[in-house]
Motif scaffolding. Structure first.
Motif: not given
Length: 426
Positions: A131, A150, A153-154, A188, A191, A194
């Motif tokens: 990430i 991101i 969202l995590s 984790w 995301t 993503l």
């Protein structure tokens, strides 16, 4: 570019706070076990930060110079080698959990909880690092909104999953402290996918092949030329903080409590400039790659002016609410007074501290990582720790706090002069 990163960094701070809060509901031993994991997990985090800095500087320079194809291949190779490396590190780390944490002082009563947590955490650390590196690749293109979303969202996924897996709410199993680590790696993992999807589909910075293993390793080593010194620099801060905490402890438990509150206030007070230190490097690297050195100088000077003015504004705000801030964290009169003393003195140096780390990040962006590391070493171990210790010896906590301010002022002046000289040479 900086505003979205501020929200992203707040969400990362909340990630750790949420874990600590829910684990504390399990009991003192579990919370103590979580505290023991910080030095080890911070080593992995430091590696990921270093890789992120190296990735952003390298890719942004390639994009700025018009070498888009090379940027795509380097991004792909860097992520591949990083992922493989983290799998090896995680395997070794899981096998050495007990001896490492015994060395740190963990007793037999805490080791089972530490093992439960870290065996899962290490297994999922590869997702955390991916990430960080993916987000730095996105920032290298000038996109800071997607990485911030991101990160947010995590944190949201972790907030939702923590109580479900720790306490076994609803159909979920009750996993205790292991549930906190499981929640983290699920967040984790989701995301990370993503972030990689954004790199591939939206930015076109991933390709589905590698030229050769040797070429991939060469690309990764190019990133590490900047990333490794940056990781070492990042690891120096908690070492210096640990030394100063030990010195503060000579003034009693109230002093340690106030100093701990001060450290938390410092992170919040410097939030805007910490975010700026993550968004300034890709801007500088792209313009450096294009050969536009004059614009690099303009950006750096603008960042320095902002840092000084913004932190002066924050200092005024802290002064206005100094008494209330102390009472918010403690009902002990001595602790409140010491927090007020901290607020009166230490934030005077935050503007200069911001200039220091903005200069270091700018040197990294200009592919001068050793200069950046020298600034960190000089600030922490030539000025900050010695002046803090001398001040404590001469005048207790007040002297120590004054020492911190003097250290930040001197380092900022030297760092600014060094950067101006380097830019003139360019």
């Amino acid at each position: 570019m900086t505003v979205p990163m501020m929200f992203g960094m707040v969400s990362l701070m909340l990630f750790n706070v949420v874990d600590s809060f829910f684990v504390s509901q399990l009991g003192t031993k579990q919370l103590a076990a979580l505290g023991f994991t910080f030095p080890v997990s911070f080593t992995i985090i430091s590696l990921s930060i270093g890789l992120s800095i190296g990735t952003s500087a390298t890719i942004a320079r390639l994009i700025g110079s018009g070498a888009s194809d090379k940027a795509r291949q380097l991004t792909t190779d860097n992520l591949l080698i990083t992922g493989l490396l983290m799998m090896v590190i995680a395997t070794l780390a899981i096998l050495t959990i007990d001896p490492v944490f015994r060395l740190l002082g963990a007793g037999d009563d805490l080791l089972p909880y530490i093992h439960d947590y870290m065996s899962v955490w290490f297994a999922g650390a590869v997702f955390y690092v991916l990430i960080m590196v993916s987000n730095s690749s996105l920032r290298a293109t000038g996109d800071t909104t997607t990485p911030a979303l991101i990160m947010a969202l995590s944190s949201i996924l972790n907030l939702i999953l923590d109580p479900l897996l720790i306490f076994g709410w609803g159909p979920f199993p009750q996993m205790g402290i292991k549930g906190a680590a499981t929640a983290s790696i699920i967040a984790w993992g989701a995301t990370a996918c993503l972030a990689l999807l954004n790199l591939y589909a939206r930015k076109g910075l991933l390709v589905l092949h590698i030229e050769s293993i040797s070429a991939a390793m060469q690309h990764w080593l190019t990133v590490m030329k900047i990333g490794f010194p940056a990781a070492l620099s990042n690891m120096m801060t908690p070492i210096a903080a640990a030394i100063m905490t030990a010195v503060v402890a000579t003034n009693g438990p109230e002093a340690v409590a106030a100093f701990g509150v001060g450290n938390r206030l410092e992170s919040l007070s410097l939030l805007a400039n910490l975010a700026l230190s993550m968004t300034l490097p890709p801007f500088i690297s792209q313009n450096f790659g294009r050969g536009n050195v004059a614009r690099v100088g303009d950006a750096y000077r603008a960042a320095v002016k902002f840092a000084l003015l913004w932190q002066a504004f924050i200092y005024v705000l802290l002064l206005m609410f100094a008494g209330g801030i102390g009472a918010l964290f403690s009902d002990n009169d001595e602790v409140v007074d010491l927090i007020s003393l901290w607020v009166l003195i230490v934030p005077l140096g935050f503007g200069f501290q911001a200039v220091t780390f903005l200069t270091a990040s700018s040197f990294n962006a200009l592919h001068q990582p050793i200069r950046a590391m020298r600034i960190s070493i000089f600030r922490l171990f030539i000025l900050y720790v010695p002046l803090g210790c001398a001040g404590n010896y001469l005048d207790g906590l007040q002297g120590m706090f004054i020492g911190f301010v003097v250290a930040n002022m001197c380092t900022a002046a030297i760092a600014f002069w060094w950067m101006r000289r380097h830019l003139r040479r360019l």
